[in-house]
Design a protein around this motif. Structure first.
Motif, PDB file in Angstrom:
ATOM      1  N   ILE A  81      -4.681  -2.203 -28.171  1.00 22.46           N
ATOM      2  CA  ILE A  81      -5.966  -2.366 -27.492  1.00 22.46           C
ATOM      3  C   ILE A  81      -5.886  -3.467 -26.438  1.00 22.46           C
ATOM      4  O   ILE A  81      -6.497  -3.368 -25.370  1.00 22.46           O
ATOM      5  CB  ILE A  81      -7.087  -2.647 -28.529  1.00 22.46           C
ATOM      6  CG1 ILE A  81      -8.461  -2.557 -27.865  1.00 22.46           C
ATOM      7  CG2 ILE A  81      -6.900  -3.986 -29.210  1.00 22.46           C
ATOM      8  CD1 ILE A  81      -9.606  -2.618 -28.869  1.00 22.46           C
ATOM      9  N   VAL A  84      -3.951  -1.967 -23.335  1.00 25.20           N
ATOM     10  CA  VAL A  84      -4.770  -1.061 -22.526  1.00 25.20           C
ATOM     11  C   VAL A  84      -5.805  -1.852 -21.735  1.00 25.20           C
ATOM     12  O   VAL A  84      -6.028  -1.605 -20.542  1.00 25.20           O
ATOM     13  CB  VAL A  84      -5.440   0.004 -23.408  1.00 25.20           C
ATOM     14  CG1 VAL A  84      -6.377   0.883 -22.560  1.00 25.20           C
ATOM     15  CG2 VAL A  84      -4.398   0.879 -24.096  1.00 25.20           C
ATOM     16  N   ARG A  85      -6.440  -2.806 -22.384  1.00 24.83           N
ATOM     17  CA  ARG A  85      -7.455  -3.622 -21.699  1.00 24.83           C
ATOM     18  C   ARG A  85      -6.842  -4.347 -20.498  1.00 24.83           C
ATOM     19  O   ARG A  85      -7.434  -4.411 -19.412  1.00 24.83           O
ATOM     20  CB  ARG A  85      -8.068  -4.619 -22.671  1.00 24.83           C
ATOM     21  CG  ARG A  85      -9.197  -5.440 -22.059  1.00 24.83           C
ATOM     22  CD  ARG A  85      -9.767  -6.436 -23.033  1.00 24.83           C
ATOM     23  NE  ARG A  85     -10.607  -5.808 -24.038  1.00 24.83           N
ATOM     24  CZ  ARG A  85     -10.341  -5.769 -25.330  1.00 24.83           C
ATOM     25  NH1 ARG A  85      -9.228  -6.324 -25.788  1.00 24.83           N
ATOM     26  NH2 ARG A  85     -11.165  -5.192 -26.182  1.00 24.83           N
ATOM     27  N   VAL A 100      -4.999   7.472 -20.521  1.00 28.26           N
ATOM     28  CA  VAL A 100      -4.207   6.563 -21.361  1.00 28.26           C
ATOM     29  C   VAL A 100      -3.163   7.409 -22.087  1.00 28.26           C
ATOM     30  O   VAL A 100      -3.517   8.333 -22.831  1.00 28.26           O
ATOM     31  CB  VAL A 100      -5.078   5.801 -22.367  1.00 28.26           C
ATOM     32  CG1 VAL A 100      -4.227   4.800 -23.143  1.00 28.26           C
ATOM     33  CG2 VAL A 100      -6.229   5.078 -21.658  1.00 28.26           C
ATOM     34  N   THR A 160      -1.985  12.623 -26.484  1.00 29.34           N
ATOM     35  CA  THR A 160      -2.322  11.944 -25.238  1.00 29.34           C
ATOM     36  C   THR A 160      -1.642  12.706 -24.105  1.00 29.34           C
ATOM     37  O   THR A 160      -0.716  13.478 -24.361  1.00 29.34           O
ATOM     38  CB  THR A 160      -1.848  10.468 -25.230  1.00 29.34           C
ATOM     39  OG1 THR A 160      -0.432  10.409 -25.190  1.00 29.34           O
ATOM     40  CG2 THR A 160      -2.384   9.718 -26.430  1.00 29.34           C
ATOM     41  N   GLN A 162      -5.233  10.752 -23.082  1.00 26.17           N
ATOM     42  CA  GLN A 162      -6.672  10.846 -23.243  1.00 26.17           C
ATOM     43  C   GLN A 162      -7.302  10.389 -21.939  1.00 26.17           C
ATOM     44  O   GLN A 162      -6.864   9.400 -21.348  1.00 26.17           O
ATOM     45  CB  GLN A 162      -7.142   9.986 -24.403  1.00 26.17           C
ATOM     46  CG  GLN A 162      -6.527  10.407 -25.740  1.00 26.17           C
ATOM     47  CD  GLN A 162      -7.076   9.623 -26.915  1.00 26.17           C
ATOM     48  OE1 GLN A 162      -7.870   8.701 -26.758  1.00 26.17           O
ATOM     49  NE2 GLN A 162      -6.653   9.997 -28.117  1.00 26.17           N
ATOM     50  N   LEU A 169     -14.813   4.020 -20.100  1.00 19.17           N
ATOM     51  CA  LEU A 169     -13.728   3.307 -20.788  1.00 19.17           C
ATOM     52  C   LEU A 169     -13.918   1.794 -20.685  1.00 19.17           C
ATOM     53  O   LEU A 169     -13.651   1.054 -21.644  1.00 19.17           O
ATOM     54  CB  LEU A 169     -12.380   3.721 -20.208  1.00 19.17           C
ATOM     55  CG  LEU A 169     -11.149   3.303 -21.023  1.00 19.17           C
ATOM     56  CD1 LEU A 169     -11.183   3.911 -22.419  1.00 19.17           C
ATOM     57  CD2 LEU A 169      -9.863   3.705 -20.305  1.00 19.17           C
ATOM     58  N   TYR A 173     -14.202  -0.668 -23.996  1.00 15.53           N
ATOM     59  CA  TYR A 173     -13.283  -1.772 -24.273  1.00 15.53           C
ATOM     60  C   TYR A 173     -13.970  -3.127 -24.405  1.00 15.53           C
ATOM     61  O   TYR A 173     -13.318  -4.135 -24.636  1.00 15.53           O
ATOM     62  CB  TYR A 173     -12.150  -1.798 -23.245  1.00 15.53           C
ATOM     63  CG  TYR A 173     -10.944  -1.078 -23.803  1.00 15.53           C
ATOM     64  CD1 TYR A 173      -9.991  -1.757 -24.532  1.00 15.53           C
ATOM     65  CD2 TYR A 173     -10.811   0.298 -23.681  1.00 15.53           C
ATOM     66  CE1 TYR A 173      -8.914  -1.102 -25.095  1.00 15.53           C
ATOM     67  CE2 TYR A 173      -9.739   0.961 -24.237  1.00 15.53           C
ATOM     68  CZ  TYR A 173      -8.792   0.258 -24.942  1.00 15.53           C
ATOM     69  OH  TYR A 173      -7.741   0.919 -25.512  1.00 15.53           O
ATOM     70  N   ASP A 187      -7.566   4.911 -31.642  1.00 14.80           N
ATOM     71  CA  ASP A 187      -7.301   5.488 -30.328  1.00 14.80           C
ATOM     72  C   ASP A 187      -8.466   5.201 -29.394  1.00 14.80           C
ATOM     73  O   ASP A 187      -9.540   4.764 -29.807  1.00 14.80           O
ATOM     74  CB  ASP A 187      -6.984   6.983 -30.413  1.00 14.80           C
ATOM     75  CG  ASP A 187      -8.212   7.850 -30.695  1.00 14.80           C
ATOM     76  OD1 ASP A 187      -9.231   7.319 -31.179  1.00 14.80           O
ATOM     77  OD2 ASP A 187      -8.141   9.059 -30.441  1.00 14.80           O
ATOM     78  N   ASP A 188      -8.238   5.430 -28.115  1.00 13.12           N
ATOM     79  CA  ASP A 188      -9.234   5.106 -27.107  1.00 13.12           C
ATOM     80  C   ASP A 188     -10.471   5.987 -27.242  1.00 13.12           C
ATOM     81  O   ASP A 188     -11.594   5.521 -27.026  1.00 13.12           O
ATOM     82  CB  ASP A 188      -8.614   5.265 -25.724  1.00 13.12           C
ATOM     83  CG  ASP A 188      -7.347   4.435 -25.601  1.00 13.12           C
ATOM     84  OD1 ASP A 188      -7.465   3.216 -25.420  1.00 13.12           O
ATOM     85  OD2 ASP A 188      -6.248   5.004 -25.733  1.00 13.12           O
ATOM     86  N   LEU A 191     -13.003   4.519 -29.556  1.00 10.48           N
ATOM     87  CA  LEU A 191     -13.857   3.491 -28.969  1.00 10.48           C
ATOM     88  C   LEU A 191     -15.024   4.128 -28.224  1.00 10.48           C
ATOM     89  O   LEU A 191     -16.155   3.646 -28.281  1.00 10.48           O
ATOM     90  CB  LEU A 191     -13.047   2.618 -28.015  1.00 10.48           C
ATOM     91  CG  LEU A 191     -11.961   1.732 -28.622  1.00 10.48           C
ATOM     92  CD1 LEU A 191     -11.180   1.036 -27.509  1.00 10.48           C
ATOM     93  CD2 LEU A 191     -12.553   0.707 -29.569  1.00 10.48           C
TER      94      LEU A 191
END
Length: 228
Positions: A81, A84-85, A100, A160, A162, A169, A173, A187-188, A191
């Motif tokens: 996480i 990705v952020r 992602v 993925t 995704q 998104l 996040y 997974d994204d 969220l």
């Protein structure tokens, strides 16, 4: 929403289950690293305009040398996480759609990448590729006793990339990686689900499996050899 599409690849993990002395994304597959295969398929997709890879901080030069000047490499975080952020934060301001993708899915067809991106561009706020479950699924308790057999008709395995509208998104996040009931989100799309935003699906691809264990690497090598 802008129609520019960026792909984010979190690749800072060690991959303990796969083993080896290098980060998982650098493990060799048919003479090239997993992350090179993953980036190649993303850049081969028609709709992807930008690729950002979040790598281990100690391996930035190695990743940059492997991936070339067309791919931005940044330092990832301790958890997926975080990586990705960090990658989202450096995307071009004109990007409206974010994909992602796992570096450990090196055989994902570029056509699947485009299918996910196209679905978001077509109006879906979030899109994931899925496959039907073939195995019988059992729910078990904490001592390994079967509680019930779960109907696989309504279950799907998630792959993925995704894809998401960037604003969706970004908002997702801001969460801390936990659902409302305190369950860790893995997974994204999870969220985004926690925001109450609908997540749509597109058909996945069998070859988009995740390389997690040594046997998966052998399977990927065999499929690549057959393809070549």
């Amino acid at each position: 929403m802008s129609d520019r599409v960026a792909a984010v690849v979190p690749a800072a993990g060690r991959g303990e289950r796969l083993g080896g002395s290098v980060p998982k994304a650098l493990r060799a597959l048919a003479g090239r690293s997993l992350v090179q295969h993953a980036v190649d398929l993303l850049t081969s997709a028609t709709l992807v305009d930008q690729v950002v890879v979040a790598a281990p901080a100690a391996e930035l030069e190695t990743f940059a040398a492997l991936l070339g000047p067309g791919v931005r490499v940044i330092a990832g975080g301790a958890e997926r996480i975080d990586s990705v952020r960090a990658a989202i934060a450096v995307l071009d301001e004109t990007v409206g759609v974010v994909l992602v993708h796992d570096a450990a899915r090196p055989l994902t067809p570029p056509a699947l990448v485009d299918a996910v991106a196209a679905a978001v561009l077509g109006g879906a706020p979030a899109v994931i590729p899925v496959l039907a479950i073939n195995d019988t699924i059992k729910q078990v308790d904490d001592v390994g006793r079967v509680v019930r057999t779960v109907s696989r008709d309504v279950l799907r395995a998630v792959q993925t990339p995704q894809g998401f509208r960037r604003d969706v998104l970004d908002e997702a996040y801001r969460l801390g990686g936990m659902s409302a009931d305190g369950v860790a989100i893995t997974d994204d799309a999870g969220l985004v689900e926690a925001l109450g935003v609908p997540v749509m699906t597109v058909p996945g691809a069998p070859e988009a499996f995740k390389v997690t264990r040594p046997v998966d690497l052998l399977l990927a090598e065999a499929l690549l050899a057959r393809r070549d």
